[in-house]
Write a protein that holds these residues in place. Sequence first.
Motif, PDB file in Angstrom:
ATOM      1  N   LEU A  66      27.970  12.366  11.503  1.00 42.63           N
ATOM      2  CA  LEU A  66      28.029  11.223  12.415  1.00 42.63           C
ATOM      3  C   LEU A  66      29.126  11.401  13.454  1.00 42.63           C
ATOM      4  CD1 LEU A  66      27.085   8.353  13.167  1.00 42.63           C
ATOM      5  CD2 LEU A  66      28.728   7.473  11.470  1.00 42.63           C
ATOM      6  N   VAL A  67      30.302  11.823  13.005  1.00 41.47           N
ATOM      7  CA  VAL A  67      31.427  12.034  13.925  1.00 41.47           C
ATOM      8  C   VAL A  67      31.122  13.169  14.904  1.00 41.47           C
ATOM      9  CG1 VAL A  67      33.818  12.839  14.056  1.00 41.47           C
ATOM     10  CG2 VAL A  67      33.178  11.080  12.393  1.00 41.47           C
ATOM     11  N   LEU A  68      30.546  14.253  14.408  1.00 38.56           N
ATOM     12  CA  LEU A  68      30.215  15.383  15.277  1.00 38.56           C
ATOM     13  C   LEU A  68      29.150  15.004  16.309  1.00 38.56           C
ATOM     14  CD1 LEU A  68      30.183  18.363  12.733  1.00 38.56           C
ATOM     15  CD2 LEU A  68      31.907  17.843  14.466  1.00 38.56           C
ATOM     16  N   GLN A  69      28.215  14.157  15.914  1.00 42.81           N
ATOM     17  CA  GLN A  69      27.193  13.700  16.858  1.00 42.81           C
ATOM     18  C   GLN A  69      27.828  12.864  17.974  1.00 42.81           C
ATOM     19  OE1 GLN A  69      24.582  11.758  13.997  1.00 42.81           O
ATOM     20  NE2 GLN A  69      23.013  13.320  14.303  1.00 42.81           N
ATOM     21  N   TYR A 125      33.718  -3.985  15.751  1.00 46.67           N
ATOM     22  CA  TYR A 125      32.612  -4.746  15.168  1.00 46.67           C
ATOM     23  C   TYR A 125      31.726  -5.327  16.261  1.00 46.67           C
ATOM     24  CZ  TYR A 125      33.877  -4.621  10.226  1.00 46.67           C
ATOM     25  OH  TYR A 125      34.101  -4.210   8.941  1.00 46.67           O
ATOM     26  N   ALA A 126      32.342  -5.770  17.349  1.00 48.46           N
ATOM     27  CA  ALA A 126      31.576  -6.359  18.438  1.00 48.46           C
ATOM     28  C   ALA A 126      30.685  -5.309  19.093  1.00 48.46           C
ATOM     29  CB  ALA A 126      32.518  -6.968  19.482  1.00 48.46           C
ATOM     30  N   LEU A 127      31.222  -4.119  19.341  1.00 48.10           N
ATOM     31  CA  LEU A 127      30.438  -3.074  19.998  1.00 48.10           C
ATOM     32  C   LEU A 127      29.274  -2.631  19.116  1.00 48.10           C
ATOM     33  CD1 LEU A 127      29.997  -1.204  22.357  1.00 48.10           C
ATOM     34  CD2 LEU A 127      31.624   0.404  21.348  1.00 48.10           C
ATOM     35  N   PHE A 128      29.550  -2.404  17.844  1.00 48.55           N
ATOM     36  CA  PHE A 128      28.467  -2.027  16.931  1.00 48.55           C
ATOM     37  C   PHE A 128      27.397  -3.117  16.897  1.00 48.55           C
ATOM     38  CE2 PHE A 128      31.450   1.120  15.454  1.00 48.55           C
ATOM     39  CZ  PHE A 128      30.676   2.123  14.897  1.00 48.55           C
ATOM     40  N   GLY A 129      27.836  -4.356  16.873  1.00 49.10           N
ATOM     41  CA  GLY A 129      26.890  -5.469  16.836  1.00 49.10           C
ATOM     42  C   GLY A 129      26.068  -5.581  18.099  1.00 49.10           C
ATOM     43  N   LEU A 130      26.703  -5.381  19.252  1.00 54.12           N
ATOM     44  CA  LEU A 130      25.985  -5.470  20.518  1.00 54.12           C
ATOM     45  C   LEU A 130      24.911  -4.398  20.645  1.00 54.12           C
ATOM     46  CD1 LEU A 130      28.977  -6.156  22.943  1.00 54.12           C
ATOM     47  CD2 LEU A 130      27.114  -7.747  22.400  1.00 54.12           C
ATOM     48  N   SER A 176      25.338   3.640  15.699  1.00 56.56           N
ATOM     49  CA  SER A 176      26.584   4.233  15.212  1.00 56.56           C
ATOM     50  C   SER A 176      27.016   5.402  16.096  1.00 56.56           C
ATOM     51  CB  SER A 176      26.411   4.709  13.764  1.00 56.56           C
ATOM     52  OG  SER A 176      25.940   3.671  12.930  1.00 56.56           O
ATOM     53  N   VAL A 177      26.081   6.274  16.411  1.00 59.51           N
ATOM     54  CA  VAL A 177      26.392   7.439  17.244  1.00 59.51           C
ATOM     55  C   VAL A 177      26.802   7.008  18.645  1.00 59.51           C
ATOM     56  CG1 VAL A 177      25.418   9.491  18.348  1.00 59.51           C
ATOM     57  CG2 VAL A 177      24.913   9.010  15.944  1.00 59.51           C
ATOM     58  N   ILE A 178      26.048   6.075  19.230  1.00 59.41           N
ATOM     59  CA  ILE A 178      26.353   5.634  20.595  1.00 59.41           C
ATOM     60  C   ILE A 178      27.723   4.965  20.657  1.00 59.41           C
ATOM     61  CG2 ILE A 178      25.642   4.128  22.492  1.00 59.41           C
ATOM     62  CD1 ILE A 178      23.936   6.651  22.049  1.00 59.41           C
ATOM     63  N   ALA A 179      28.045   4.153  19.665  1.00 60.63           N
ATOM     64  CA  ALA A 179      29.350   3.485  19.646  1.00 60.63           C
ATOM     65  C   ALA A 179      30.484   4.511  19.587  1.00 60.63           C
ATOM     66  CB  ALA A 179      29.435   2.533  18.455  1.00 60.63           C
ATOM     67  N   LEU A 180      30.351   5.501  18.727  1.00 59.01           N
ATOM     68  CA  LEU A 180      31.388   6.533  18.619  1.00 59.01           C
ATOM     69  C   LEU A 180      31.502   7.338  19.914  1.00 59.01           C
ATOM     70  CD1 LEU A 180      30.878   7.906  14.988  1.00 59.01           C
ATOM     71  CD2 LEU A 180      32.402   6.100  15.789  1.00 59.01           C
ATOM     72  N   ALA A 240      28.923   1.354   8.606  1.00 60.21           N
ATOM     73  CA  ALA A 240      28.290   0.751   7.433  1.00 60.21           C
ATOM     74  C   ALA A 240      27.849  -0.682   7.700  1.00 60.21           C
ATOM     75  CB  ALA A 240      29.259   0.782   6.248  1.00 60.21           C
ATOM     76  N   ALA A 241      28.526  -1.362   8.622  1.00 61.99           N
ATOM     77  CA  ALA A 241      28.175  -2.748   8.936  1.00 61.99           C
ATOM     78  C   ALA A 241      26.821  -2.864   9.626  1.00 61.99           C
ATOM     79  CB  ALA A 241      29.261  -3.376   9.812  1.00 61.99           C
ATOM     80  N   VAL A 242      26.342  -1.750  10.212  1.00 65.91           N
ATOM     81  CA  VAL A 242      25.029  -1.765  10.874  1.00 65.91           C
ATOM     82  C   VAL A 242      24.079  -0.805  10.157  1.00 65.91           C
ATOM     83  CG1 VAL A 242      25.930  -2.459  13.111  1.00 65.91           C
ATOM     84  CG2 VAL A 242      25.794  -0.029  12.573  1.00 65.91           C
ATOM     85  N   ASN A 243      24.301  -0.631   8.862  1.00 61.76           N
ATOM     86  CA  ASN A 243      23.480   0.257   8.020  1.00 61.76           C
ATOM     87  C   ASN A 243      23.555   1.712   8.456  1.00 61.76           C
ATOM     88  OD1 ASN A 243      22.685  -1.885   6.447  1.00 61.76           O
ATOM     89  ND2 ASN A 243      20.696  -2.155   7.441  1.00 61.76           N
ATOM     90  N   GLY A 244      24.679   2.086   9.045  1.00 57.04           N
ATOM     91  CA  GLY A 244      24.875   3.473   9.438  1.00 57.04           C
ATOM     92  C   GLY A 244      25.321   4.314   8.255  1.00 57.04           C
ATOM     93  N   PRO A 245      25.296   5.647   8.417  1.00 58.39           N
ATOM     94  CA  PRO A 245      25.676   6.544   7.322  1.00 58.39           C
ATOM     95  C   PRO A 245      27.187   6.725   7.230  1.00 58.39           C
ATOM     96  CG  PRO A 245      25.020   7.820   9.230  1.00 58.39           C
ATOM     97  CD  PRO A 245      24.835   6.371   9.613  1.00 58.39           C
TER      98      PRO A 245
END
Length: 216
Positions: free
Chosen positions: A24-27, A65-70, A82-86, A155-160
Motif C-alpha cells: 500500500l505504501v509503495l503504491q 480521517y476526513a480525506l479518507f472519508g471524502l 487508501s492509495v489515492i490518499a497516501l 483500515a477505517a475505509v476497509n483498506g489493507p
Amino acid sequence: MGFIEYTADSMPALLGATLEHTVLVLQGLGLAVLIGLPLALLTYRHRSRGAVLAVAGVFLTIPSYALFGLLITPLGLGTAPSVIALTLYAFLPVIRNTVVGLREVDPAVVESARGMGLSRTQTLLQVELPLALPVIVTGLRVATQMILGIAAIAAAVNGPGLGNLILQGLTSAGTPFAVYLTLQGVIGIVVLAILFDLFFAALGRLTTTRGMMIRA
C-alpha cells in the motif's frame, strides 16, 4: 498467553498484514513519484512552481480521517481510496525536494554542460538530475516515513495493512488480546519504518557518490 506466544501463533496473519501495508505504501509513493516528479521537472524554473507547491501543501492540511472519508464517495471502500490518499500526502515532499534539488545545482556546472554541446534536455537528464538525486531521495525518505503511519488509517475505509490490527485491538478493548493486536500493528509499522529508512539511507549514499562523480 503472553504477547510473544500470541504473536507466534498469529504470525501468518501478521506477516500478511505487513506485506499489505508495504504494498500500500509503495503504491502511494510510486504514484506520487510518477505524477510529482514530472510536475517538478516542468515547473522548477517557472513561476508556476509556487502554485504547484501550494496545492501540494494544501493536501497536508486535510485531516487524515476526513480525506479518507471524502474519497469514499468517488472511489468506494478498500484499496483505491487508501492509495489515492497516501499519494496526495506524499506529493509535497516529493515535489518540493525535487524542485529544491534541481534549483540548487550550481549554474556554472549547467553552463559548462551547455557549453560542451548538451541540449537542455540532455543537461537536465545527464547533469542536473544526477546532482539533485541526493535531495530527491531525501524527499522520498520523508514521504515514506510520513505515509507509513498515515496508511494505518486505511483500515477505517476497509483498506489493507497493519491498521486493521490496530483497529481490531481498539474496537475490542477490554478483551484479553486487544492490547496484543494493537501492539502488533504499531510494532509492525515501526519495524517497516526502520527498514525503509535504512534502505533510503543506503540509496542516499549511492546517489551522493554518483553526484560527486558527475561534478568531478
